[in-house]
Write a protein that holds these residues in place. Structure first.
Motif, short mmCIF file in Angstrom:
data_model
loop_
_atom_site.label_atom_id
_atom_site.label_comp_id
_atom_site.label_asym_id
_atom_site.label_seq_id
_atom_site.Cartn_x
_atom_site.Cartn_y
_atom_site.Cartn_z
N LEU A 148 0.80 -1.23 0.00
CA LEU A 148 0.00 0.00 0.00
C LEU A 148 0.83 1.27 0.00
CD1 LEU A 148 -2.87 -0.97 2.47
CD2 LEU A 148 -2.82 -1.14 -0.02
N ARG A 149 2.10 1.18 0.37
CA ARG A 149 2.95 2.37 0.35
C ARG A 149 3.27 2.83 -1.06
NH1 ARG A 149 7.51 -0.15 4.21
NH2 ARG A 149 7.04 -1.86 2.77
N TYR A 150 3.11 1.92 -2.04
CA TYR A 150 3.52 2.25 -3.41
C TYR A 150 2.41 2.11 -4.45
CZ TYR A 150 7.85 1.28 -0.88
OH TYR A 150 8.85 1.26 0.06
N THR A 151 1.23 1.66 -4.04
CA THR A 151 0.17 1.43 -5.04
C THR A 151 -0.28 2.72 -5.72
OG1 THR A 151 -1.48 1.51 -3.25
CG2 THR A 151 -0.70 -0.67 -3.93
N LYS A 152 -0.11 3.86 -5.04
CA LYS A 152 -0.53 5.13 -5.64
C LYS A 152 0.64 5.88 -6.27
CE LYS A 152 -4.62 5.65 -2.75
NZ LYS A 152 -4.56 4.31 -2.19
N SER A 153 1.68 5.16 -6.60
CA SER A 153 2.84 5.76 -7.25
C SER A 153 2.45 6.35 -8.61
CB SER A 153 3.94 4.71 -7.45
OG SER A 153 4.94 5.19 -8.31
N LYS A 154 2.98 7.52 -8.92
CA LYS A 154 2.67 8.17 -10.19
C LYS A 154 3.21 7.39 -11.38
CE LYS A 154 2.30 12.89 -8.42
NZ LYS A 154 0.84 12.89 -8.63
N LEU A 155 4.14 6.46 -11.11
CA LEU A 155 4.71 5.67 -12.19
C LEU A 155 3.64 4.86 -12.92
CD1 LEU A 155 7.27 4.59 -13.65
CD2 LEU A 155 7.39 2.80 -11.88
N TRP A 156 2.65 4.37 -12.15
CA TRP A 156 1.59 3.54 -12.75
C TRP A 156 0.27 4.28 -12.83
CZ3 TRP A 156 4.20 -0.23 -14.74
CH2 TRP A 156 5.32 -0.73 -14.08
N ASP A 157 0.32 5.59 -12.71
CA ASP A 157 -0.91 6.38 -12.63
C ASP A 157 -1.67 6.43 -13.96
OD1 ASP A 157 -2.53 7.83 -10.86
OD2 ASP A 157 -1.94 9.72 -11.82
N PHE A 158 -1.01 5.98 -15.03
CA PHE A 158 -1.66 6.04 -16.35
C PHE A 158 -2.78 5.01 -16.48
CE2 PHE A 158 1.74 2.94 -16.72
CZ PHE A 158 1.16 1.90 -17.42
N MET A 159 -2.81 4.03 -15.55
CA MET A 159 -3.83 2.99 -15.64
C MET A 159 -4.65 2.97 -14.36
SD MET A 159 -3.35 -1.11 -16.30
CE MET A 159 -4.78 -2.19 -16.42
N LYS A 160 -5.97 2.81 -14.50
CA LYS A 160 -6.88 2.76 -13.36
C LYS A 160 -7.89 1.63 -13.54
CE LYS A 160 -5.52 6.61 -11.20
NZ LYS A 160 -4.96 6.60 -9.83
N HIS A 161 -8.27 1.04 -12.41
CA HIS A 161 -9.39 0.08 -12.40
C HIS A 161 -10.63 0.82 -11.91
CE1 HIS A 161 -6.70 -3.33 -13.02
NE2 HIS A 161 -5.91 -2.81 -12.10
N VAL A 162 -11.72 0.62 -12.61
CA VAL A 162 -12.98 1.26 -12.25
C VAL A 162 -13.97 0.17 -11.86
CG1 VAL A 162 -14.83 2.80 -12.98
CG2 VAL A 162 -12.50 3.14 -13.86
N TRP A 163 -14.55 0.32 -10.66
CA TRP A 163 -15.44 -0.72 -10.13
C TRP A 163 -16.83 -0.15 -9.87
CZ3 TRP A 163 -12.87 -5.39 -9.69
CH2 TRP A 163 -11.48 -5.33 -9.61
N LYS A 164 -17.84 -0.91 -10.22
CA LYS A 164 -19.21 -0.63 -9.81
C LYS A 164 -19.74 -1.90 -9.16
CE LYS A 164 -20.34 2.84 -13.33
NZ LYS A 164 -21.27 3.20 -14.44
N ALA A 165 -20.21 -1.79 -7.91
CA ALA A 165 -20.61 -2.98 -7.18
C ALA A 165 -21.88 -2.73 -6.38
CB ALA A 165 -19.49 -3.42 -6.24
N GLU A 166 -22.64 -3.81 -6.20
CA GLU A 166 -23.85 -3.75 -5.40
C GLU A 166 -23.99 -5.06 -4.64
OE1 GLU A 166 -28.72 -3.24 -5.87
OE2 GLU A 166 -27.38 -2.97 -7.60
N TRP A 167 -24.22 -4.97 -3.32
CA TRP A 167 -24.36 -6.16 -2.47
C TRP A 167 -25.78 -6.26 -1.94
CZ3 TRP A 167 -25.91 -6.81 2.57
CH2 TRP A 167 -25.71 -8.08 3.12
N GLN A 168 -26.32 -7.49 -1.96
CA GLN A 168 -27.67 -7.72 -1.43
C GLN A 168 -27.75 -9.13 -0.84
OE1 GLN A 168 -30.33 -5.83 -1.08
NE2 GLN A 168 -29.61 -4.02 -2.21
N PRO A 169 -28.44 -9.29 0.30
CA PRO A 169 -28.70 -10.64 0.82
C PRO A 169 -29.77 -11.32 -0.02
CG PRO A 169 -29.76 -9.00 2.22
CD PRO A 169 -28.97 -8.24 1.20
N GLU A 170 -29.78 -12.63 -0.03
CA GLU A 170 -30.80 -13.38 -0.77
C GLU A 170 -32.00 -13.65 0.14
OE1 GLU A 170 -29.52 -16.84 -2.89
OE2 GLU A 170 -27.70 -15.90 -3.63
#
Length: 370
Positions: A202-224
């Protein structure tokens, strides 16, 4: 990855578990099915020693293929049935005096030097089943029989999807912390948004070296709803951007179905790369030590490099979470905002896996206030 093998960012002087304040946690072992080992690890005639749920157990398989799990210690003089014990017919034989205990009900059937076997001579048995290539046992603090079954993934049973690898981690956290991530959708962008190329530290995950790529998430949780109230679902839509532009090849739909307290089916669907599943099992070994295994099964007509890449990517993202879990404190009354409503909803859903006697587990001899 063993305890301390990933996600421990503390200075060495503070790296010991005792330096942590884990908080007022729920009971340590929820009721439900727990993975013991892979079915292939227990061939006919084999005996395996197990340490989970704060218990010492013995698993064995008879020559006709039936698997059983019993308490490890012989009630005669306390020998460990899994250390030197052997399978005889449908029984496990104690290595100390040759007492034989039937796997089905734990009844002692033979004492080599005694004329009569006492009716009360028996060892505790644990309900178990086999599904998706795994042996699982049923734990309930009140001894209640299984109230639901472990579903079999049909594509695995039909061998349409084949095994393509697994990862194993030991996480130093309460079991409830791990599935609760499904309801914590706000952490997805912050923890899992940076590119997997930046790794899991986690100390390096936000490094500007890899800032050109991003993961975008959309999530929804529901009980059955009933009769599957022991299940919940999370629908995840994943896209990736490179230099701000969507990279459609990495578009991915994941349907995560949680069954009970520690079993998750992550179904992957991709337009070009096919379909598959990651089976996630979380088995409590101790109150703050979980064995987490991810096994991937994928379409056999898809090159193995594809599911191995998916598993590797999932592993990197999971290890980012481990860095949080291994060091966080459980808060029974967290400070939440309106957008965090699903976290409280998840806690209410997960509470069904505890019962009144859950708080009186023998592990509390350490004077811990749950």
């Amino acid at each position: 990855r063993g305890p301390g093998g990933v996600g421990d960012l503390r200075a060495p002087a503070f790296a010991a578990r005792r330096s942590r304040r884990p908080g007022a946690r729920p009971p340590p072992y929820p009721n439900g099915w727990d993975r013991v080992l892979d079915s292939a690890q227990l061939p006919p005639g084999a005996v395996r020693s197990l340490a989970l749920l704060g218990e010492q157990l013995a698993a064995f398989r008879t020559q006709d293929g039936q698997a059983h799990v019993v308490d490890a210690y012989c009630p005669h003089l306390g020998a460990n049935l899994a250390v030197g014990g052997r399978v005889v017919g449908d029984c496990i034989e104690c290595p100390f005096h040759g007492w034989q205990f039937r796997g089905e009900d734990g009844k002692c059937t033979i004492i080599p030097y005694a004329e009569k076997v006492p009716d009360f001579a028996k060892v505790r048995t644990w309900p178990c089943c086999e599904a998706n290539g795994m042996l699982l046992l049923w734990y309930h603090c009140e001894g209640t029989s299984p109230t639901w079954a472990v579903p079999q993934q049909p594509q695995i049973a039909a061998e349409e999807w084949v095994f393509r690898g697994q990862t194993e981690h030991f996480v130093e956290a309460h079991i409830q912390e791990i599935p609760e991530n499904a309801a914590d959708t706000a952490h997805l962008a912050f923890v899992h948004g940076p590119a997997i190329l930046s790794g899991s530290d986690l100390r390096y995950t936000k490094s500007k070296l890899w800032d050109f790529m991003k993961h975008v998430w959309k999530a929804e949780w529901q009980p059955e709803p009933e009769p599957n109230q022991h299940c919940s679902r999370m629908l995840i839509q994943h896209t990736a951007t490179v230099f701000g532009k969507r990279f459609s090849l990495l578009d991915l739909t994941v349907s995560a179905r949680q069954v009970g307290p520690g079993l998750v089916f992550l179904i992957f669907e991709h337009a070009f790369l096919g379909h598959g599943v990651i089976l996630q099992t979380v088995t409590p070994l101790e109150p703050l030590l979980q064995n987490v295994v991810h096994k991937i099964y994928y379409q056999k007509n898809v090159p193995a490099i594809i599911p191995k890449f998916i598993l590797r990517a999932e592993c990197i993202q999971f290890e980012r979470d481990i860095a949080i879990w291994n060091n966080k404190q459980y808060l029974p009354k967290p400070l939440l905002v309106r957008e965090d409503a699903s976290i409280q909803k998840h806690r209410r859903w997960y509470a069904q896996f505890y019962s009144e006697k859950s708080t009186r587990h023998p592990v509390q001899k350490e004077s811990l206030d749950w």
